[in-house]
Write a protein that holds these residues in place. Structure first.
Motif, PDB file in Angstrom:
ATOM      1  N   LEU A   1       0.834  -1.213   0.000  1.00 19.47           N
ATOM      2  CA  LEU A   1       0.000   0.000   0.000  1.00 19.47           C
ATOM      3  C   LEU A   1       0.868   1.263   0.000  1.00 19.47           C
ATOM      4  N   ARG A   2       1.936   1.261   0.794  1.00 19.82           N
ATOM      5  CA  ARG A   2       2.846   2.433   0.839  1.00 19.82           C
ATOM      6  C   ARG A   2       3.471   2.690  -0.530  1.00 19.82           C
ATOM      7  N   THR A   3       4.029   1.630  -1.121  1.00 23.65           N
ATOM      8  CA  THR A   3       4.727   1.768  -2.399  1.00 23.65           C
ATOM      9  C   THR A   3       3.776   2.229  -3.498  1.00 23.65           C
ATOM     10  N   GLN A   4       2.590   1.607  -3.538  1.00 24.86           N
ATOM     11  CA  GLN A   4       1.633   1.974  -4.584  1.00 24.86           C
ATOM     12  C   GLN A   4       1.104   3.397  -4.399  1.00 24.86           C
ATOM     13  N   SER A   5       0.899   3.804  -3.148  1.00 23.98           N
ATOM     14  CA  SER A   5       0.368   5.160  -2.907  1.00 23.98           C
ATOM     15  C   SER A   5       1.354   6.192  -3.410  1.00 23.98           C
ATOM     16  N   LYS A   6       2.630   5.972  -3.118  1.00 27.44           N
ATOM     17  CA  LYS A   6       3.685   6.886  -3.544  1.00 27.44           C
ATOM     18  C   LYS A   6       3.743   6.916  -5.082  1.00 27.44           C
ATOM     19  N   ALA A   7       3.720   5.734  -5.692  1.00 25.86           N
ATOM     20  CA  ALA A   7       3.781   5.641  -7.157  1.00 25.86           C
ATOM     21  C   ALA A   7       2.594   6.373  -7.787  1.00 25.86           C
ATOM     22  N   PHE A   8       1.403   6.181  -7.201  1.00 28.92           N
ATOM     23  CA  PHE A   8       0.192   6.807  -7.738  1.00 28.92           C
ATOM     24  C   PHE A   8       0.325   8.324  -7.721  1.00 28.92           C
ATOM     25  N   LEU A   9       0.796   8.864  -6.589  1.00 31.38           N
ATOM     26  CA  LEU A   9       0.898  10.331  -6.460  1.00 31.38           C
ATOM     27  C   LEU A   9       1.988  10.900  -7.356  1.00 31.38           C
ATOM     28  N   GLU A  10       2.963  10.076  -7.703  1.00 27.49           N
ATOM     29  CA  GLU A  10       4.029  10.537  -8.594  1.00 27.49           C
ATOM     30  C   GLU A  10       3.739  10.198 -10.052  1.00 27.49           C
TER      31      GLU A  10
END
Ligand code: A2P
Length: 346
Positions: free
Chosen positions: A168-177
């Protein structure tokens, strides 16, 4: 008197909360053993100011143990719980391995504490979503009777373990970037397809059964009947994973047997129950949320309303920390009850 305690899965998401809860509740520990798989053996963890080295779980790990708290997956419990029992330990198992075994009590202390007494060495801790729902429904069953329950869940990612939290952390960061989302774990590790959890909602928790329900949904259905000692109550569930870390929320519809029950009577039944906190004041926008309940041991209930068409129908919103009441705290409560009632001996 103090007891030798083993925590199996001590390095996991629930394991960490087990240690936190044992500490917070001042559990009477003599010696503590922290167990994991080979992967984490040798890792050091702090407990009450002392450093403990995590050890690989083997049958011999349970020599001299009084109470073993298991939360390392069903296959680990199937393999090692009988070994622990053979060596004289009482196991509180947080996996689904033994929950529906007729020989094994399935317990939420506020609901069916006396069932602990019938144990043959293993007591099962129910599914996290089931625990908070039956805790909230117990006073309703007692005071008004209950014929039907329909629940939809809004479940946190921590229920799927530490690796899912990382996803969830990795995907959230990727999504926002603005990057591509890679899904490798959720909804279920080992399944053919994986879908992003970040900024999403996944209507699959655990694997599908032949009847079209997921195993998580069937756990809620079957465990509710077993814990509440009611084979006849109708239960249906839809379980959904959402992108937050902690606490499960549930929208619950319940039909009572008694006629003429008012919303106020329903609320007062809930607010007088043990382990339940009523947070229900629409005028002042008071209701529980996953964030407001995280880190607390209670089950929080709000949004209580009478159904507009069914005179016996009620709607409620039930929220609790899935790692505490849903797992670690309920397990420690069972262990406390074993001691308090002298039920450790089979
Ligand atoms: P390990 O750290 O060695 O992998 P989570 O629910 O957060 O994924 O954690 C799972 C827990 O179960 C971890 O403590 C993990 O230990 C433990 N575990 C996984 N497989 C085994 C195994 N075969 N034997 C004992 N513990 C295990």
């Amino acid at each position: 008197q103090r007891y030798n305690v083993a925590v199996v899965g001590a390095t996991g998401a629930v394991g960490a909360k087990m240690l936190e809860t044992l500490d917070k509740k001042n559990f009477p520990i003599n010696e503590l053993y922290l167990l994991s798989s080979k992967r984490s053996a040798g890792k050091e963890l702090e407990f009450q100011g002392k450093t403990y080295t995590v050890q690989e779980t083997t049958p011999e790990s349970f020599e001299g143990i009084d109470i073993a708290l298991f939360s390392a997956g069903g296959s680990v419990s199937k393999k090692f719980a009988p070994e622990a029992v053979k060596r004289g330990a009482v196991v509180v198992d947080n996996t689904s391995a033994y929950r529906m075994d007729p020989e094994v009590p399935l317990v939420v202390p506020e609901v069916n504490e006396a069932d602990i007494k019938t144990h043959n060495g293993i007591i099962a801790n129910p599914n996290c979503s089931t625990i908070q729902m039956v805790a909230a429904l117990k006073p309703i069953q007692d005071q008004f009777g209950m014929s039907r329950v329909i629940v939809s869940t809004y479940q946190a990612v921590s229920g799927a373990g530490n690796e899912a939290l990382d996803e969830l952390r990795t995907q959230s960061k990727a999504f926002l970037e603005g990057e591509n989302l890679e899904a490798e774990l959720l909804p279920v590790s080992g399944e053919k397809h994986h879908y992003p959890i970040a900024f999403n909602a996944l209507p699959q928790i655990d694997v599908f059964q032949e009847n079209g329900y997921t195993f998580e949904e069937m756990k809620m259905i079957n465990e509710t009947k077993k814990i509440m000692h009611d084979d006849k109550v109708h239960v249906a569930a839809t379980c959904v994973r959402l992108p937050f870390f902690t606490s499960h929320a549930e929208s619950v519809y319940v039909e009572v047997n008694k006629e003429g029950v008012t919303a106020d009577q329903f609320k007062s039944a809930i607010s007088n129950a043990e382990g339940i906190v009523l947070e229900d004041d629409p005028e002042n926008q008071v209701y529980p949320t996953p964030l407001s309940s995280a880190g607390k041991c209670d089950v929080f209930v709000g949004r209580i309303r009478k159904d507009l068409d069914n005179e016996k129908g009620f709607h409620l919103w039930v929220v609790s920390d899935n790692l505490l009441k849903g797992a670690a705290w309920n397990s420690v409560q069972i262990a406390e009850s074993l001691i308090k009632n002298n039920w450790l001996q089979k």
